[in-house]
Motif scaffolding. Structure first.
Motif, PDB file in Angstrom:
ATOM      1  N   PRO A 417     -41.187  64.903  76.271  1.00  0.00           N
ATOM      2  CA  PRO A 417     -41.872  65.767  77.251  1.00  0.00           C
ATOM      3  C   PRO A 417     -41.263  67.173  77.335  1.00  0.00           C
ATOM      4  CG  PRO A 417     -41.549  63.581  78.165  1.00  0.00           C
ATOM      5  CD  PRO A 417     -40.766  63.619  76.883  1.00  0.00           C
ATOM      6  N   THR A 507     -48.466  68.398  93.038  1.00  0.00           N
ATOM      7  CA  THR A 507     -49.339  67.600  92.185  1.00  0.00           C
ATOM      8  C   THR A 507     -50.801  67.902  92.484  1.00  0.00           C
ATOM      9  OG1 THR A 507     -49.419  65.727  93.723  1.00  0.00           O
ATOM     10  CG2 THR A 507     -47.655  65.733  92.069  1.00  0.00           C
ATOM     11  N   LEU A 537     -51.675  65.375  87.824  1.00  0.00           N
ATOM     12  CA  LEU A 537     -50.799  66.293  87.107  1.00  0.00           C
ATOM     13  C   LEU A 537     -49.723  66.827  88.038  1.00  0.00           C
ATOM     14  CD1 LEU A 537     -53.514  68.453  85.317  1.00  0.00           C
ATOM     15  CD2 LEU A 537     -52.233  66.555  84.325  1.00  0.00           C
ATOM     16  N   ARG A 538     -48.502  66.920  87.524  1.00  0.00           N
ATOM     17  CA  ARG A 538     -47.432  67.571  88.270  1.00  0.00           C
ATOM     18  C   ARG A 538     -47.296  68.997  87.736  1.00  0.00           C
ATOM     19  NH1 ARG A 538     -43.629  65.845  91.600  1.00  0.00           N
ATOM     20  NH2 ARG A 538     -44.110  63.674  91.137  1.00  0.00           N
ATOM     21  N   LYS A 539     -47.871  69.936  88.469  1.00  0.00           N
ATOM     22  CA  LYS A 539     -47.851  71.350  88.058  1.00  0.00           C
ATOM     23  C   LYS A 539     -47.876  72.188  89.324  1.00  0.00           C
ATOM     24  CE  LYS A 539     -50.028  74.407  84.634  1.00  0.00           C
ATOM     25  NZ  LYS A 539     -48.879  74.539  83.732  1.00  0.00           N
ATOM     26  N   ASP A 559     -47.871  64.338  77.021  1.00  0.00           N
ATOM     27  CA  ASP A 559     -46.618  64.987  76.630  1.00  0.00           C
ATOM     28  C   ASP A 559     -45.543  63.974  76.246  1.00  0.00           C
ATOM     29  OD1 ASP A 559     -45.742  63.915  79.006  1.00  0.00           O
ATOM     30  OD2 ASP A 559     -45.110  65.826  79.890  1.00  0.00           O
ATOM     31  N   ARG A 564     -50.823  66.200  80.833  1.00  0.00           N
ATOM     32  CA  ARG A 564     -50.237  67.511  81.106  1.00  0.00           C
ATOM     33  C   ARG A 564     -51.195  68.618  80.689  1.00  0.00           C
ATOM     34  NH1 ARG A 564     -43.961  68.674  79.517  1.00  0.00           N
ATOM     35  NH2 ARG A 564     -43.737  70.787  80.367  1.00  0.00           N
ATOM     36  N   LEU A 566     -50.989  72.185  79.110  1.00  0.00           N
ATOM     37  CA  LEU A 566     -50.015  72.995  78.398  1.00  0.00           C
ATOM     38  C   LEU A 566     -50.401  74.473  78.338  1.00  0.00           C
ATOM     39  CD1 LEU A 566     -49.143  70.389  75.661  1.00  0.00           C
ATOM     40  CD2 LEU A 566     -47.623  71.247  77.447  1.00  0.00           C
TER      41      LEU A 566
END
Length: 609
Positions: A417, A507, A537-539, A559, A564, A566
């Motif tokens: 990842p 998230t 998603l953790r973003k 990932d 994810r 990108l």
């Protein structure tokens, strides 16, 4: 409407010869600016270094040739823009008389027309001569075995045409930043008129058609102009080059297009090796259109010093068919020329593919890549040792006595990842390589600038460039990296709805609404990134930029640990219609769709139900 003194101006040119504007103005009692403006606006006058001349006198006795086609005979017109461009200047307006009767006139498409049947005596493929004789145009076929221009005269025409085309390049190089209308081309009518003025009698005997003769000298003809083979077609082709480097680059491109391996290549090599920028642009050229192996070998034999040898070796590296071979050649280039920026950047790319992150970052830095550009932001998290392992400046645990960063750090792998963003960025960099760049730029151009990276990602996946990268670079990648890229290839572009936002934990929960047709190998139910339902998603940045109900256009990729994003996806709060999820997806259509999203039209309620 001509001025009242126009007739007196014409009378001043009753005899052959060049006249200066100042002398004409004095004789006519008119200001010089007005006189020069009228001469410049008339197609029958031409400015030379000695003054202005009337083409009727200048071109008397000259013959220009043209190969007739069946279409031209059927249409009763000749394509005059290239072979017969000078005669087009006589034919504009009311036209010019033909010896057989009638007038030679010009049409809006750059063609020459005569009276009905004036071409009836010709067949497809015949070469005709159109001569100005005693003020009238004579049209006649060129018979096999007839008198033709001597080789010296033909060579002069080529040499003078190349000289004028090169002068046009120099003018373009000087004014390209201040005059967006300047072009590196020479008008053929002006070229021929200058030859007639400087070398009278050159066209008294027929030459081959210009469209046949001038390409032998490395010129490209079209729309009544000639340009050097290798002249820039757009400003981006020579962006960042100095005025002198633009001229050097075009000279080298031109030389390589006409010289053979047996030619004297020393001058060409000097032009190549004098500038890092010229070497880099030529390397881009050969990556798209490789030089013949015998020409590359001849250049290497002609190299007079380490710098020239490095330049040729770098060209060989760029057209090498296999990345391992190319990487080895680039290492040799840097032994010969340690500061060659393009080679440093290439070496940095290869080192990043191999997982030698510290070396890659150092090479890219030395190659002029800033810390926030290219691969370097994705390399930064990988420069420190993997969690729980030896610091890069501590002694290596192997007992060698060397620092860990100079010994075994490159062999220690970060978790997948952590490597995934660099791997993804390597694919995007591959999309900006010379062979792919034009297609990606064309796909990005119709879209908003804020979505450029997303659109580039769309292009490299939809055009198969990501698959090409894997095929070419698999041997340099770690096995888990190759497997990860392989898992990305079938993932389609989708329209997602933001179902839930948790800013505290950074998230976002997404629900797929629409998707492009899955690529071969995708899961049968179209589940994103290997999952079967909504995607969390953790973003953190995304969690603070969107709200529930927003729509995202995105390619969600695995990932190695989970789904994810990108690249940052475009956020759509209103849709300008349905996304263009054709099979296959057309990247320029996606870009145009995002541009329309700036002025959305509401959709029908319940469209996605």
């Amino acid at each position: 409407m001509p001025p009242p003194w126009w007739g007196h101006l014409l009378a001043a040119f009753d005899q052959p010869g060049a006249l200066m504007v100042e002398d004409l103005a004095k004789e006519l009692g008119i200001d010089a600016e007005s006189v020069e403006g009228e001469l410049a606006d008339s197609p029958l006058f031409h400015e030379t270094e000695d003054g202005w001349v009337h083409l009727r006198h200048l071109a008397e006795g000259a013959v220009l040739t043209h190969q007739v086609t069946a279409r031209e005979i059927a249409e009763n017109r000749l394509d005059g823009a290239d072979d017969l461009s000078l005669w087009l200047r006589f034919a504009v307006g009311s036209g010019w008389p033909l010896a057989v009767g009638g007038m030679l006139t010009a049409d809006v498409r750059g063609g020459l027309r005569g009276p009905d049947g004036w071409l009836s005596g010709f067949s497809d493929g015949d070469v005709l001569g159109l001569r100005l004789s005693h003020g009238l145009f004579e049209v006649a076929p060129l018979r096999p075995g007839g008198a033709t221009a001597r080789p010296g005269a033909m060579a002069r025409v080529v040499e003078e045409s190349v000289g004028q085309a090169m002068l046009a390049v120099a003018v373009y190089a000087h004014f390209r930043d201040t005059d967006p209308g300047v072009r590196p081309v020479a008008p053929l009518d002006g070229v021929i008129a200058d030859i007639l003025h400087n070398y009278p009698g050159t066209f008294d005997l027929p030459h081959p058609p210009l469209t046949e003769l001038l390409p032998e000298g490395g010129l490209v003809l079209g729309d009544g102009h000639a340009h050097m083979r290798g002249a820039p077609e757009r400003a981006a082709d020579v962006q960042g080059l100095s005025e002198d480097d633009v001229i050097r680059l075009v000279k080298v491109r031109h030389a390589l297009s006409i010289l053979s391996p047996d030619s004297d290549l020393t001058g060409t090599l000097r032009h190549i090796a004098v500038s890092d920028a010229v070497i880099g642009h030529l390397a881009d050229d050969v990556a798209r259109r490789p030089l013949p192996a015998d020409m590359l070998a001849a250049l290497l034999r002609a190299a007079a010093d380490a710098r020239q040898e490095a330049a040729v070796a770098f060209l060989a590296a760029r057209q090498a068919g296999e990345p391992t071979e190319a990487a080895t050649l680039v290492e040799h280039v840097l032994e010969l020329a340690p500061g060659l920026a393009s080679a440093l950047r290439d070496a940095g790319f290869y080192a990043a593919c191999r997982g030698d992150y510290a070396k890659a970052d150092d090479l890219l830095r030395r190659g002029g890549v800033q810390s926030d550009e290219g691969l370097r932001p994705a390399l930064r998290p990988l420069l420190s040792a993997p969690a729980g392992q030896t610091s890069r400046n501590q002694p290596c645990p192997c007992g060698s006595g060397r620092k860990y960063k100079a010994c075994h750090q490159a062999a220690e792998a970060h978790g997948l990842p952590r490597r995934a963003p660099l791997l993804h960025l390597l694919i995007l960099e591959y999309g900006s390589a010379p062979a792919n760049r034009a297609a990606v730029e064309a796909a990005v151009a119709p879209g908003p600038a804020a979505s450029a990276t997303f659109l580039a990602e769309t292009a490299v996946f939809e055009y198969g460039m990501a698959a090409d990268f894997l095929a070419e670079y698999r041997g340099l990648l770690k096995a888990d990296e190759a497997a990860l890229v392989e898992s990305w290839l079938p993932e389609p572009l989708r329209l997602w709805e933001v179902a839930e936002v948790d800013q505290a934990h950074g998230t976002v929960l997404l629900r797929a609404l629409l998707g492009a047709p899955p690529a071969p190998g995708a899961s049968p139910d179209g589940a994103p990134a290997g999952g079967g339902g909504p995607v969390r998603l953790r973003k953190r940045g995304l969690a603070h930029a969107v709200r529930a109900g927003d729509l995202l256009l995105a390619r969600v990729l695995a990932d190695g640990d989970g789904p994810r994003l990108l690249v940052d996806p475009p956020v759509l709060r209103d849709l300008p219609g349905l996304p263009p999820f054709t099979d296959p997806v057309d990247p320029p259509a996606v870009a145009a769709f995002l541009s329309r999203a700036a002025n959305p039209q509401p959709l029908e309620p319940g469209l996605f139900l």
